[in-house]
Structures are given as C-alpha cells and as structure tokens.
Write an enzyme that holds these catalytic residues in place. Structure first.
Site, PDB file in Angstrom:
ATOM      1  N   ALA A  62       0.854  -1.193   0.000  1.00  0.00           N
ATOM      2  CA  ALA A  62       0.000   0.000   0.000  1.00  0.00           C
ATOM      3  C   ALA A  62       0.885   1.237   0.000  1.00  0.00           C
ATOM      4  O   ALA A  62       1.957   1.238   0.609  1.00  0.00           O
ATOM      5  CB  ALA A  62      -0.874  -0.004   1.249  1.00  0.00           C
ATOM      6  N   GLY A 103       0.743  -5.296   0.545  1.00  0.00           N
ATOM      7  CA  GLY A 103      -0.258  -5.322  -0.520  1.00  0.00           C
ATOM      8  C   GLY A 103       0.329  -5.762  -1.855  1.00  0.00           C
ATOM      9  O   GLY A 103      -0.376  -6.319  -2.702  1.00  0.00           O
ATOM     10  N   GLU A 106       0.271  -9.393  -1.766  1.00  0.00           N
ATOM     11  CA  GLU A 106      -1.138  -9.813  -1.893  1.00  0.00           C
ATOM     12  C   GLU A 106      -1.596  -9.717  -3.340  1.00  0.00           C
ATOM     13  O   GLU A 106      -2.342 -10.574  -3.837  1.00  0.00           O
ATOM     14  CB  GLU A 106      -2.020  -8.942  -0.992  1.00  0.00           C
ATOM     15  N   GLU A 126       3.054  -5.909   7.403  1.00  0.00           N
ATOM     16  CA  GLU A 126       2.037  -4.993   7.942  1.00  0.00           C
ATOM     17  C   GLU A 126       2.073  -4.921   9.466  1.00  0.00           C
ATOM     18  O   GLU A 126       1.828  -3.873  10.063  1.00  0.00           O
ATOM     19  CB  GLU A 126       0.637  -5.413   7.486  1.00  0.00           C
TER      20      GLU A 126
HETATM   21  N1  3HC Z   1       4.655   3.315   0.086  1.00  0.00           N
HETATM   22  C1  3HC Z   1       5.229   4.473  -0.236  1.00  0.00           C
HETATM   23  N2  3HC Z   1       6.517   4.772  -0.027  1.00  0.00           N
HETATM   24  C2  3HC Z   1       7.256   3.819   0.537  1.00  0.00           C
HETATM   25  C3  3HC Z   1       6.732   2.567   0.916  1.00  0.00           C
HETATM   26  C4  3HC Z   1       5.372   2.317   0.657  1.00  0.00           C
HETATM   27  N3  3HC Z   1       4.798   1.161   0.964  1.00  0.00           N
HETATM   28  N4  3HC Z   1       7.732   1.833   1.455  1.00  0.00           N
HETATM   29  C5  3HC Z   1       8.833   2.596   1.426  1.00  0.00           C
HETATM   30  N5  3HC Z   1       8.548   3.804   0.877  1.00  0.00           N
HETATM   31  C6  3HC Z   1       9.475   4.906   0.634  1.00  0.00           C
HETATM   32  C7  3HC Z   1      10.118   5.411   1.905  1.00  0.00           C
HETATM   33  O1  3HC Z   1       9.292   6.320   2.579  1.00  0.00           O
HETATM   34  C8  3HC Z   1      11.391   6.030   1.361  1.00  0.00           C
HETATM   35  O2  3HC Z   1      11.037   7.270   0.843  1.00  0.00           O
HETATM   36  P1  3HC Z   1      12.087   8.486   0.847  1.00  0.00           P
HETATM   37  O3  3HC Z   1      13.222   8.047  -0.020  1.00  0.00           O
HETATM   38  O4  3HC Z   1      11.309   9.626   0.342  1.00  0.00           O
HETATM   39  O5  3HC Z   1      12.502   8.626   2.281  1.00  0.00           O
HETATM   40  C9  3HC Z   1      11.761   5.115   0.191  1.00  0.00           C
HETATM   41  O6  3HC Z   1      10.554   4.400  -0.110  1.00  0.00           O
HETATM   42  C10 3HC Z   1      12.833   4.126   0.501  1.00  0.00           C
HETATM   43  O7  3HC Z   1      12.494   3.465   1.711  1.00  0.00           O
HETATM   44  P2  3HC Z   1      13.601   3.015   2.748  1.00  0.00           P
HETATM   45  O8  3HC Z   1      14.453   4.176   3.122  1.00  0.00           O
HETATM   46  O9  3HC Z   1      12.902   2.272   3.822  1.00  0.00           O
HETATM   47  O10 3HC Z   1      14.489   2.053   1.826  1.00  0.00           O
HETATM   48  P3  3HC Z   1      14.970   0.578   2.055  1.00  0.00           P
HETATM   49  O11 3HC Z   1      15.559   0.167   0.778  1.00  0.00           O
HETATM   50  O12 3HC Z   1      15.760   0.494   3.298  1.00  0.00           O
HETATM   51  O13 3HC Z   1      13.644  -0.292   2.304  1.00  0.00           O
HETATM   52  C11 3HC Z   1      11.471  -1.204   1.928  1.00  0.00           C
HETATM   53  C12 3HC Z   1      12.671  -0.454   1.320  1.00  0.00           C
HETATM   54  C13 3HC Z   1      11.908  -2.629   2.306  1.00  0.00           C
HETATM   55  C14 3HC Z   1      10.363  -1.261   0.888  1.00  0.00           C
HETATM   56  C15 3HC Z   1      11.006  -0.508   3.220  1.00  0.00           C
HETATM   57  O14 3HC Z   1      10.822   0.855   2.934  1.00  0.00           O
HETATM   58  C16 3HC Z   1       9.739  -1.031   3.811  1.00  0.00           C
HETATM   59  O15 3HC Z   1       9.775  -1.978   4.578  1.00  0.00           O
HETATM   60  N6  3HC Z   1       8.593  -0.399   3.480  1.00  0.00           N
HETATM   61  C17 3HC Z   1       7.357  -0.693   4.113  1.00  0.00           C
HETATM   62  C18 3HC Z   1       6.712  -1.874   3.462  1.00  0.00           C
HETATM   63  C19 3HC Z   1       5.394  -2.147   4.127  1.00  0.00           C
HETATM   64  O16 3HC Z   1       5.228  -2.087   5.311  1.00  0.00           O
HETATM   65  N7  3HC Z   1       4.416  -2.477   3.290  1.00  0.00           N
HETATM   66  C20 3HC Z   1       3.123  -2.777   3.785  1.00  0.00           C
HETATM   67  C21 3HC Z   1       2.312  -1.548   3.734  1.00  0.00           C
HETATM   68  S1  3HC Z   1       0.726  -1.800   4.455  1.00  0.00           S
HETATM   69  C22 3HC Z   1      -0.114  -2.636   3.278  1.00  0.00           C
HETATM   70  O17 3HC Z   1       0.418  -3.001   2.262  1.00  0.00           O
HETATM   71  C23 3HC Z   1      -1.552  -2.845   3.576  1.00  0.00           C
HETATM   72  C24 3HC Z   1      -2.126  -3.929   2.723  1.00  0.00           C
HETATM   73  O18 3HC Z   1      -2.038  -5.151   3.414  1.00  0.00           O
HETATM   74  C25 3HC Z   1      -3.566  -3.662   2.395  1.00  0.00           C
END
Ligand code: 3HC
Ligand code: NAI
Length: 696
Positions: A62, A103, A106, A126
């Site tokens: 997401a 997501g 998923e 998540e």
């Molecule tokens: N959406 C938008 N931006 C995101 C993002 C996401 N899901 N995940 C990461 N970013 C952005 C960060 O904010 C960062 O932005 P910036 O450069 O402007 O600061 C950039 O991507 C790089 O992120 P990191 O500094 O964390 O870079 P890494 O390479 O260390 O890690 C990553 C990349 C593994 C993708 C890590 O960012 C991460 O774990 N992201 C979160 C993933 C997550 O939790 N996804 C689940 C979301 S909830 C969901 O999907 C709900 C669904 O079930 C319905």
C-alpha cells in the site's frame, strides 16, 4: 493509464507498475493496473498477461503516503484489483523481483501464476505498522504454503527470499536471470493450456489439527505481543482461513484490518515509520551536496564506547585503526570486542570465519602516525575538555586534509572542540549510544561551522553502519540527554515528594518503557551523572541544588557495576531488588529538606515524566536544535527505549492533546517552589491555542 507501462511481447501483454520509489499501490496505480488489464482483455492478439514492476521492485505494498488521506470515491481498492486478476480469462503471471511486500505480495497472490527471482524479497510486514494484511494475504498465503508457515510470516513480518519457495504452490518458477523474460516464457506456455487458470482462493488450507495449533499460537503470540493489538489479530485473521469459506474469511480479515487501521498503536507505528525516513533528510541541504568517501576509519579510545563504535564499522567491512594510550588499554579493548563477537558466535549468529575477518579489520595502534590515511576519525576518550583538546590538536596535525574529525562527546560543547583544530568545518559530533554496537540511534551533532558535505557524509555513513541518524544542534546534552535531564528531574521531584524508585519505574514500565529511570540509571552507572552534576556545581556553585542521587553516589552505590545503586543486586545477577537502605536515604533527604511525603499516583508519575520530556522537546524545537518534532520521537524510540506503540513523546503529546499538556504544565509550574522549567514552552502554548499539532 496512470503509473503503468503497457507493452506487448509476442502474444503476452507486459504491465509494468511505475510509482517510485517502491511502486506503492496508490489509487492512481491501482486504477492504472485495472485499465491495463482491461486493455489486455480487449486485445485479441494478447493471450497472456505478465504483471511486474518497472524498476527493480515488484511493489512495497500500500502507498504509505496515502494513509490517512481522504479516499477517492472513484478509485478501485486493492481487493478489487486482485479480484480482476483472478477473474481474468487470460492467464496472469506475476513476475516478482526486488521487494514484494504487503499489498504488493497480496497482489501477486491474486495472479494465476508467480515467477520470482531467487533473491526477490517476499513478505507481509504490515504487523510492523500495527496492521495486518488487508487484501486477502491472510487467506491466500495459508492456502499456498500451509497454516503454520503463513502464520509465521504474517505475525513475524519477516522477509523471505524467493528461492525459499521453490517447489511450493506459492511460486511456480524461481529464476536467477531476468524475471520478466522468464515470466513471459512461462506465460506463453500457460496460454497454450485452456482455462480456467489456477487461483489460490480455490485451494483448501490443509492442517488436520489446526484448532490445537492455533490455540498454542494465540498463547505464544499473546505473551510476546506486550500489549500490541496487531499480532493477535493477525492470528485471528489467519485462523479464519482454516475455519471459514474463502469469502467469509476475506470479510473477517477486512474487519480486523479496519479496526487496526484506526487504533492508536498503528497510528503511532506508522508515524514512526515515516519519522525515521524523514529524519534522514536535512532541511536546507540539497541533493547537489555530494558526500565524501569513507573507506577507512580511525577510533580514538578503546573503552566502553570506542570498542562498540569500532564494531559497527568492521561489521560492514570498513577497516578501523584503533588508537589507545597504553598497550594494556588497547589489549583490554580488543579483548572486549573479541568477547562480544564470541558471544554472538555461541548464539550461532556469526561464523568463526566472519569473526576472524572482523577482528582482522581492526588495526590496533599506540601511534597517531597510523591515522594518516583515515577518512573519518571518531574520538571516544574520557569526557573531559582537556583530554579532548589534547586529542583534537594532535589529530589536526596528523589527519589528511578533507578527512572528517568526529567527537562522541555526550554533552561537551562541540563548537569549542572544533576550535582546537584549524578545520572546524570538518568537525562534527557523532554521538553513539551505549552499547554502541547494539543501539540504533546516532545523534549527528552539527556544529556552527560544520560543512554541509560533512553532515551529508555522516548521515549516509550512519545508514551504511545500520544506524538511524538524527541531526542535533549544539547544546548541553543534545536532543536526547537534554530531555532526559528534565525527565530525570521530574522523577527526582516525585521521589522527594513521596514516591519510591520501584513505583516510578513500575508506572513507566507499565506505560511501555523498556526500563524506568532508576533501573536505567543503575544499568548505565550513576557515577557519570554524578560527575556531570559535580562539574555543573563547580561551574556555578550558588545554583546547585542537591538531589537524592548525590546521597546514593556518596555511598559508593554506582549501580549494577557496584552491586548496588537505586536497587541492590545479587552477585552476577541483573534483577533489581528494592532496597530498604535506599528508602532510608530518601527519607533522610526529605527530612533534610523539610519535605512531608505525600501519596503519588501512577497516573501522576506518567504525566510529570512525560510532560517534562515534551516540554523540553518543544524548547529544543523552538531553538532549532531539532528540525522536527518527529526527529525527537525517533531519538526517544531508538535511544531511550520509548515504546513504539506510543510513537514517541511528541506524538504521545499530540494524542493526549496539546491544550491538556499545557494545562497540566501550568498546574505543575504554579506549585510552590516549582522548578521554572515547568513553565510551558511558548511553542506549545501557541500550538495549543491555535488548535494545531507540531509542524511536520
Ligand atoms: N509506500 C510508499 N513509499 C514507501 C513505501 C510504501 N509502501 N515503502 C517505502 N517507501 C518509501 C520510503 O518512505 C522512502 O522514501 P524516501 O526516499 O522519500 O525517504 C523510500 O521508499 C525508501 O524506503 P527506505 O528508506 O525504507 O528504503 P529501504 O531500501 O531500506 O527499504 C522497503 C525499502 C523494504 C520497501 C522498506 O521501505 C519497507 O519496509 N517499506 C514498508 C513496506 C510495508 O510495510 N508495506 C506494507 C504496507 S501496508 C499494506 O500493504 C496494507 C495492505 O495489506 C492492504
Ligand atoms: P571509557 O572510560 O570506557 O573509555 C575511554 C577510553 O579512552 C579509555 O580506554 C582510555 O584509556 C582512552 N583514552 C583516554 N585518553 C586518551 C587519549 N588521549 N588518547 C587515546 N585514548 C585515550 O569511556 P566511555 O564510556 O567509552 O566514554 C568515551 C566518550 O564517549 C566520552 O566522551 C563519553 O561522554 C562518551 N559517551 C559515553 C557513553 C556511555 O554510555 N558510556 C554514551 C555516549 C557517549
């Protein structure tokens, strides 16, 4: 089509998601995918579809930037997009490389087939945002890899490489090569077969004794969750995959997801996710400022901090020259580093080969001459301005031009330290936290003359050694310890007025802190703070007010290392045991000061300790020592054991409501003999009056 590239290769349509930085599934991207799918359905020449990412990642899930923003009425939600993949009359193959998370994972599970690179990173993280997978992940994953494996992935949030799923129903083909080429070839073969094509939703979750297993999982997860609601709800959602028909399970998952989305715990964890990434950006410094190269590091002092600091660098392959004043101190420091690694080896988290390689990266020395070619030198000698002066004057003579000179001082004035050199622009504070090889926080202290590229280099270097860096201006204690001083003073007031260390620690630990201030003091050693108080008393004798801690230290009780501090400790043990001797010292102090003790409630402990932090945090913001309130939160979470579920002191204050915080601060400030620092910071008052939170 928004955020999507569409091309046809032979008879296969390739849909590439393109929403940097990680293909977050924004409403625009979701709409784009649906439109591209529709185009592929309409095109008679297209027999199969490949869905993939434009750059390296499949999708990070997401789009976190859209959390909390108003929903667009016309945008399809993620379950609708996944449903469209499943319902496609033409076979859909997900080509998975890079991150395939949340997501995004998923979405991939909605395809009929999945081809993944061996090093693709698949996971449902998540739970780390206080959520659960809300687009069918808890229902489809158990059908693909079994209940237990799926539960572990959903509750733990761990990332698993694509290669691990070879031969499972989750991944149909693992490739080391170009994943899109492999997926297109796979799709061509799939299209040769008649539909309907396989869907994970149609599989059954096989686990004969699932109820007994789930009960066990609930007990384990409940005990480990420490009050966090998401892990248990993850178990409930996964449990539904075994006990309910697919669509009912999906509805149940969605309900649980919505509950978590609105929970204060998830709000706090999402705040921290964004805060940690925001902290890496320094306002006013553009992308044109290029970092300096750091390939070799010098560390001065092999004591508690120097040893840990050295480990950070050699752990990631950066060689370190470690300098001491005597062979004995050097040997002691090296032995401690080796012992730390050996403990990790015993736990099976390090191989002997890697241990040897790390030790070999350390070049011990007694000679400044060996520091000639280092790119960065970090001083971690005694906390004395005279000793720092000696060291920095010597460094200035030896270190090559353009190298960075850093101090790990906890509180001394960095600008004075910089003046001991002829290159104050190259001097910066790198304030590590103890144990320096474990704690994730690094306060990067920007002196008045620190050059922008020195700051940028330090921020990037922090990421390389896996630290979370926060920029602080120069002031006594920087962000964290300056706030800690006020927090400690608030706790000390409570002690004077009637509370005991165990009550204060207990209340704060129930609130979620890993340790209350008195246990923390005993762990860190009370002599450090005592030395600081004596220094301040000597600098400004009239202003010094004695505190209970002085009486404790005067008894030689310096904490765990002397077997007694605010608590007593059995030999070799770390469990704090309340000590009647301490109670007597506290009573003696109250008698000396003419204080009649009163009953203090746990709620009051929380209010005073938290609002003391918040008020000092607000002053730090006002003075520009910290750039954002969220930076203060990052400091407290990563350096001081503040609970992630509360999101940091400043986020907590916003949740309580700034007007309420100001009201309480005014009340504390109005008490007879109150410390003037209880006066609410003007910034807090202004924001409370304007009905605003802290600026982002
Ligand atoms: N959406 C938008 N931006 C995101 C993002 C996401 N899901 N995940 C990461 N970013 C952005 C960060 O904010 C960062 O932005 P910036 O450069 O402007 O600061 C950039 O991507 C790089 O992120 P990191 O500094 O964390 O870079 P890494 O390479 O260390 O890690 C990553 C990349 C593994 C993708 C890590 O960012 C991460 O774990 N992201 C979160 C993933 C997550 O939790 N996804 C689940 C979301 S909830 C969901 O999907 C709900 C669904 O079930 C319905
Ligand atoms: P320590 O006393 O454990 O180690 C200091 C080391 O420096 C000793 O091994 C000593 O022999 C060596 N040393 C002294 N003078 C030297 C010189 N001129 N040249 C080379 N080596 C010299 O002290 P600790 O705890 O490691 O603290 C070091 C610095 O880190 C201090 O500035 C302290 O304020 C800061 N700090 C300490 C933290 C802690 O929790 N201990 C946390 C964060 C910062």
């Amino acid at each position: 089509m928004q955020n999507v590239h569409y091309e046809v290769r032979g008879q296969t349509a390739v849909i590439r998601m393109d929403n940097p930085p990680v293909n977050g599934l924004s409403w625009a991207l979701r709409s784009g995918i649906l439109a591209a799918l529709e185009q592929a359905q309409q095109d008679a020449a297209v027999k199969a579809i490949v869905l993939t990412g434009y750059a390296a990642d499949f999708s990070g899930g997401a789009d976190i930037r859209e959390f909390g923003t108003p929903k667009s009425a016309s945008a399809p939600n993620l379950p609708m997009v996944i449903r469209a993949l499943e319902d496609s009359a033409k076979p859909v193959v997900a080509a998975i490389g890079g991150n395939c998370l949340g997501g995004g994972f998923e979405l991939a599970m909605g395809a009929h087939y999945r081809v993944a690179r061996a090093d693709a990173k698949l996971g449902l993280p998540e739970v780390k945002l206080g959520l659960l997978p809300g687009a069918g992940g808890t229902q489809r994953l158990p059908r693909a890899i079994g209940l237990e494996n799926a539960l572990n992935m959903v509750v733990g949030g761990a990332v698993v490489p694509g290669a691990k799923f070879a031969g499972s129903k989750l991944i149909d083909e693992v490739t080391e090569g170009d994943v899109v080429d492999a997926a297109v070839a796979f799709a061509d073969k799939a299209a040769a077969k008649p539909g309907p094509y396989p869907r994970l939703r149609d599989l059954k979750v096989e686990y004969p004794a699932h109820e007994a297993y789930l009960q066990f999982a609930r007990n384990m997860v409940g005990a480990a969750a420490k009050g966090a609601p998401a892990p248990l709800k993850c178990v409930e959602a996964v449990a539904a995959s075994a006990s309910k028909p697919f669509d009912e399970g999906l509805r149940h998952e969605r309900e649980l997801f919505a509950q978590l989305m609105n929970s204060p715990e998830s709000r706090a964890m999402r705040h921290i996710f964004q805060a940690e990434r925001a902290a890496a950006k320094v306002p006013g410094i553009g992308a044109d400022v290029k970092p300096r190269r750091i390939e070799k590091v010098g560390v001065i002092g092999a004591g508690t901090m120097g040893g840990g600091i050295t480990m950070n660098f050699v752990n990631v392959g950066i060689p370190v020259v470690l300098l001491e004043t005597s062979q004995e101190a050097l040997d002691r420091g090296l032995a401690t580093i080796r012992r730390n690694y050996e403990n990790t080896l015993k736990k099976g988290k390090l191989t002997q080969e890697e241990l040897d390689a790390r030790m070999a990266r350390i070049q011990p020395t007694l000679s400044y001459g060996d520091l000639k070619d280092v790119d960065l030198v970090i001083e971690a000698v005694f906390e004395s301005m005279d000793v720092k002066e000696q060291v920095f004057r010597q460094l200035d003579e030896i270190i090559k031009p353009g190298a960075i000179l850093a101090s790990n001082t906890s509180a001394l004035n960095l600008d004075r330290i910089a003046e001991f050199t002829r290159r104050p622009q190259d001097v910066i504070g790198l304030h590590f936290f103890s144990p320096a090889n474990v704690m994730r926080l690094l306060e990067v202290v920007r002196g008045a003359k620190t050059a922008d590229d020195v700051l940028v280099t330090s921020m990037q270097m922090a990421k390389r050694i896996k630290k979370i860096a926060v920029v602080s201006g120069v002031c006594d204690g920087f962000i964290g310890n300056r706030m800690l001083a006020r927090y400690g003073a608030a706790a000390s007031d409570l002690l004077n007025q009637g509370a005991l260390p165990q009550q204060i620690d207990g209340a704060l630990q129930k609130f979620g802190l890993k340790m209350g201030p008195y246990r923390m003091g005993d762990l860190a050693g009370l002599d450090i703070g005592w030395a600081g108080r004596k220094r301040r008393a000597a600098e400004n004798p009239g202003a010094y007010k004695r505190v209970v801690a002085d009486l404790i230290c005067e008894q030689g009780r310096f904490g765990q290392k002397t077997g007694a501090g605010w608590y007593r400790y059995e030999p070799g043990k770390r469990d704090p045991i309340p000590d009647p001797e301490v109670e007597k010292l506290i009573q003696q102090f109250r008698a000396e000061q003419g204080i009649t003790p009163r009953k203090v409630s746990d709620a009051e402990v929380i209010e005073r300790c938290m609002y003391a932090l918040v008020n000092e945090g607000a002053r730090i913001l006002e003075e520009g020592i910290a750039a954002r309130a969220s930076d203060v939160d990052v400091v407290y979470l990563n350096g001081y054991g503040f609970p992630a579920l509360r999101g940091g002191p400043m986020h907590y204050a916003e949740q309580v409501g700034l007007p309420e915080v100001v009201r309480k601060l005014r009340q504390f400030a109005a008490e007879p003999g109150a410390d003037p620092s209880w006066q609410p910071a003007p910034l807090l008052v202004r924001l409370a009056e304007q009905g605003q939170g802290f600026p982002a």
